[in-house]
Design a protein around this motif. Structure first.
Motif, PDB file in Angstrom:
ATOM      1  N   PRO A  81       0.825  -1.216   0.000  1.00  0.00           N
ATOM      2  CA  PRO A  81       0.000   0.000   0.000  1.00  0.00           C
ATOM      3  C   PRO A  81       0.858   1.265   0.000  1.00  0.00           C
ATOM      4  N   SER A  82       0.381   2.256  -0.715  1.00  0.00           N
ATOM      5  CA  SER A  82       1.048   3.554  -0.726  1.00  0.00           C
ATOM      6  C   SER A  82       0.745   4.288   0.579  1.00  0.00           C
ATOM      7  N   SER A  84      -0.865   7.065   0.870  1.00  0.00           N
ATOM      8  CA  SER A  84      -2.262   7.478   0.803  1.00  0.00           C
ATOM      9  C   SER A  84      -3.193   6.317   1.125  1.00  0.00           C
ATOM     10  N   GLN A  85      -2.880   5.124   0.616  1.00  0.00           N
ATOM     11  CA  GLN A  85      -3.722   3.960   0.873  1.00  0.00           C
ATOM     12  C   GLN A  85      -3.651   3.522   2.334  1.00  0.00           C
ATOM     13  N   LYS A  86      -2.494   3.703   2.968  1.00  0.00           N
ATOM     14  CA  LYS A  86      -2.384   3.409   4.402  1.00  0.00           C
ATOM     15  C   LYS A  86      -3.270   4.354   5.211  1.00  0.00           C
ATOM     16  N   ARG A  87      -3.325   5.626   4.783  1.00  0.00           N
ATOM     17  CA  ARG A  87      -4.206   6.574   5.470  1.00  0.00           C
ATOM     18  C   ARG A  87      -5.669   6.168   5.304  1.00  0.00           C
ATOM     19  N   THR A  88      -6.008   5.674   4.103  1.00  0.00           N
ATOM     20  CA  THR A  88      -7.373   5.210   3.866  1.00  0.00           C
ATOM     21  C   THR A  88      -7.726   4.050   4.798  1.00  0.00           C
ATOM     22  N   LEU A  89      -6.810   3.129   4.977  1.00  0.00           N
ATOM     23  CA  LEU A  89      -7.043   2.011   5.887  1.00  0.00           C
ATOM     24  C   LEU A  89      -7.245   2.501   7.320  1.00  0.00           C
ATOM     25  N   ARG A  90      -6.462   3.474   7.736  1.00  0.00           N
ATOM     26  CA  ARG A  90      -6.608   3.996   9.098  1.00  0.00           C
ATOM     27  C   ARG A  90      -7.953   4.702   9.272  1.00  0.00           C
ATOM     28  N   ARG A  91      -8.363   5.483   8.258  1.00  0.00           N
ATOM     29  CA  ARG A  91      -9.633   6.206   8.351  1.00  0.00           C
ATOM     30  C   ARG A  91     -10.820   5.251   8.454  1.00  0.00           C
ATOM     31  N   ASN A  92     -10.682   4.066   7.883  1.00  0.00           N
ATOM     32  CA  ASN A  92     -11.792   3.114   7.848  1.00  0.00           C
ATOM     33  C   ASN A  92     -11.609   1.952   8.821  1.00  0.00           C
ATOM     34  N   MET A 190     -12.341  -0.731  -0.133  1.00  0.00           N
ATOM     35  CA  MET A 190     -12.871  -2.064  -0.436  1.00  0.00           C
ATOM     36  C   MET A 190     -11.872  -2.886  -1.243  1.00  0.00           C
ATOM     37  N   ILE A 191     -11.141  -2.243  -2.157  1.00  0.00           N
ATOM     38  CA  ILE A 191     -10.110  -2.973  -2.895  1.00  0.00           C
ATOM     39  C   ILE A 191      -8.998  -3.419  -1.951  1.00  0.00           C
ATOM     40  N   LEU A 192      -8.549  -2.514  -1.085  1.00  0.00           N
ATOM     41  CA  LEU A 192      -7.500  -2.866  -0.129  1.00  0.00           C
ATOM     42  C   LEU A 192      -7.951  -4.004   0.777  1.00  0.00           C
ATOM     43  N   ASP A 193      -9.208  -3.980   1.185  1.00  0.00           N
ATOM     44  CA  ASP A 193      -9.707  -5.044   2.047  1.00  0.00           C
ATOM     45  C   ASP A 193      -9.795  -6.365   1.291  1.00  0.00           C
ATOM     46  N   HIS A 194     -10.131  -6.312   0.001  1.00  0.00           N
ATOM     47  CA  HIS A 194     -10.148  -7.553  -0.786  1.00  0.00           C
ATOM     48  C   HIS A 194      -8.743  -8.131  -0.939  1.00  0.00           C
ATOM     49  N   VAL A 195      -7.739  -7.270  -1.001  1.00  0.00           N
ATOM     50  CA  VAL A 195      -6.358  -7.773  -1.004  1.00  0.00           C
ATOM     51  C   VAL A 195      -6.093  -8.533   0.289  1.00  0.00           C
ATOM     52  N   ASP A 196      -6.565  -7.992   1.423  1.00  0.00           N
ATOM     53  CA  ASP A 196      -6.398  -8.684   2.701  1.00  0.00           C
ATOM     54  C   ASP A 196      -7.156 -10.006   2.718  1.00  0.00           C
ATOM     55  N   ILE A 197      -8.378 -10.016   2.200  1.00  0.00           N
ATOM     56  CA  ILE A 197      -9.164 -11.253   2.160  1.00  0.00           C
ATOM     57  C   ILE A 197      -8.446 -12.309   1.313  1.00  0.00           C
ATOM     58  N   LYS A 221      -7.490   2.586 -10.840  1.00  0.00           N
ATOM     59  CA  LYS A 221      -6.913   1.244 -10.762  1.00  0.00           C
ATOM     60  C   LYS A 221      -5.400   1.263 -10.928  1.00  0.00           C
ATOM     61  N   ALA A 222      -4.891   2.256 -11.660  1.00  0.00           N
ATOM     62  CA  ALA A 222      -3.451   2.349 -11.883  1.00  0.00           C
ATOM     63  C   ALA A 222      -2.702   2.770 -10.621  1.00  0.00           C
ATOM     64  N   LYS A 223      -3.421   3.144  -9.573  1.00  0.00           N
ATOM     65  CA  LYS A 223      -2.781   3.598  -8.338  1.00  0.00           C
ATOM     66  C   LYS A 223      -2.394   2.448  -7.416  1.00  0.00           C
ATOM     67  N   PHE A 224      -2.755   1.218  -7.787  1.00  0.00           N
ATOM     68  CA  PHE A 224      -2.444   0.068  -6.943  1.00  0.00           C
ATOM     69  C   PHE A 224      -1.173  -0.619  -7.442  1.00  0.00           C
ATOM     70  N   SER A 225      -0.246  -0.828  -6.542  1.00  0.00           N
ATOM     71  CA  SER A 225       0.987  -1.514  -6.917  1.00  0.00           C
ATOM     72  C   SER A 225       0.704  -2.989  -7.173  1.00  0.00           C
ATOM     73  N   GLY A 226       1.654  -3.651  -7.828  1.00  0.00           N
ATOM     74  CA  GLY A 226       1.489  -5.069  -8.126  1.00  0.00           C
ATOM     75  C   GLY A 226       0.435  -5.351  -9.164  1.00  0.00           C
ATOM     76  N   LEU A 227       0.123  -4.354 -10.015  1.00  0.00           N
ATOM     77  CA  LEU A 227      -0.956  -4.511 -10.988  1.00  0.00           C
ATOM     78  C   LEU A 227      -0.464  -5.257 -12.230  1.00  0.00           C
ATOM     79  N   ASP A 228      -1.242  -6.241 -12.675  1.00  0.00           N
ATOM     80  CA  ASP A 228      -1.026  -6.942 -13.940  1.00  0.00           C
ATOM     81  C   ASP A 228      -2.103  -6.524 -14.923  1.00  0.00           C
TER      82      ASP A 228
END
Length: 275
Positions: A81-82, A84-92, A190-197, A221-228
């Motif tokens: 997670p970037s 910004s994405q870590k902040r999103t996880l904390r907020r939620n 929700m995308i970050l949580d699906h990565v956890d799931i 979608k381009a903001k997520f690392s590890g994208l294929d």
């Protein structure tokens, strides 16, 4: 127009219609029905070849002069997670996740309507009523789940994802969320949580649908690392988004005829050997 392989399923191609992602473009889709005892394995196999599910149909873009729509998935092993994405996880952090069978509820539909009215009022789903919404959620011949996210304090439903469970990952078929909580970045959460799931269940990928260079709707979608990305018949790690701009203009003669595209599709063994 129908195209058939030696063994089922049968594939069809839609008539040209306006592209929902790029202005002034026309799109066509290659599609097949998803039903019967082989549905799960067919969905698994075709998802790995760039197809997406909509109720009991699997489809993939088949446009003659454009190859911009590329199926995207997150490789869980390469994802980090970037900031910004870590902040999103904390907020939620106070949200609660609940996985249920694919049954539609009035609470889901109310949230869905609010989401559409705020974000996609002129989209193809804008006029969807409760019965059509229920069909979208419930008409699935494969292993699907509804992942609900509720506010830990109020219990209010704030996010929903219709998710298919594949043999190699999770496919986020359709997601929607409370449009009055923009600061929470619920779509990203929700995308970050699906990565956890996926990680919790030892599944290697999270399928996100199509990424389209130049489309603001799909830019997140381009903001997520590890994208294929799936293009040229194979999955490749995504490089810079600018590297894919030329995919929006493909010479018609460089695209395989529909019959050749169908012939190149790999189907699962309908009668796998049991150990």
């Amino acid at each position: 127009m129908r195209h058939t392989l030696p063994i089922a399923p049968q594939f069809y191609v839609t008539a040209p219609q306006p592209c929902p992602y790029l202005d002034g473009r026309m799109e066509r889709k290659l599609f097949t029905a998803l039903h019967g005892d082989n549905a799960d394995r067919l969905n698994d196999s075709l998802s790995q070849q760039g197809f997406r599910r909509s109720q009991n149909v699997l489809y993939r873009p088949a446009c003659a002069e454009c190859s911009a729509c590329m199926s995207a998935r997150i490789d869980v092993s390469r994802f980090s997670p970037s900031k910004s994405q870590k902040r999103t996880l904390r907020r939620n952090a106070g949200l609660q996740r609940r996985a249920t069978s694919p049954w539609a509820t009035e609470e889901q539909y109310d949230l869905f309507r609010r989401y559409l009215d705020a974000r996609h009022a002129d989209g193809g789903m804008a006029d969807m009523d409760m019965f059509e919404f229920a069909a979208m959620i419930e008409e699935t011949p494969i292993r699907s789940r509804v992942i609900e996210y509720t506010d830990g304090e109020t219990g209010a439903l704030v996010g929903v994802s219709l998710t298919d469970v594949l043999d190699d990952g999770l496919s986020m078929v359709y997601s929607f969320f409370d449009p009055d909580r923009p600061q929470e970045s619920m779509g990203t959460h929700m995308i970050l949580d699906h990565v956890d799931i996926a990680r919790e269940n030892a599944l290697p990928f999270v399928y996100l649908g199509y990424w389209v260079p130049g489309s603001r709707k799909m830019g997140y979608k381009a903001k997520f690392s590890g994208l294929d990305l799936y293009h040229g018949g194979e999955w490749h790690p995504m490089t810079s988004p600018a590297d894919y701009v030329e995919a929006r203009d493909t010479h018609p003669l460089s695209s395989d005829p529909i019959a050749e595209q169908v012939a190149g599709i790999q189907l699962p063994d309908r009668h796998p050997t049991r150990a």
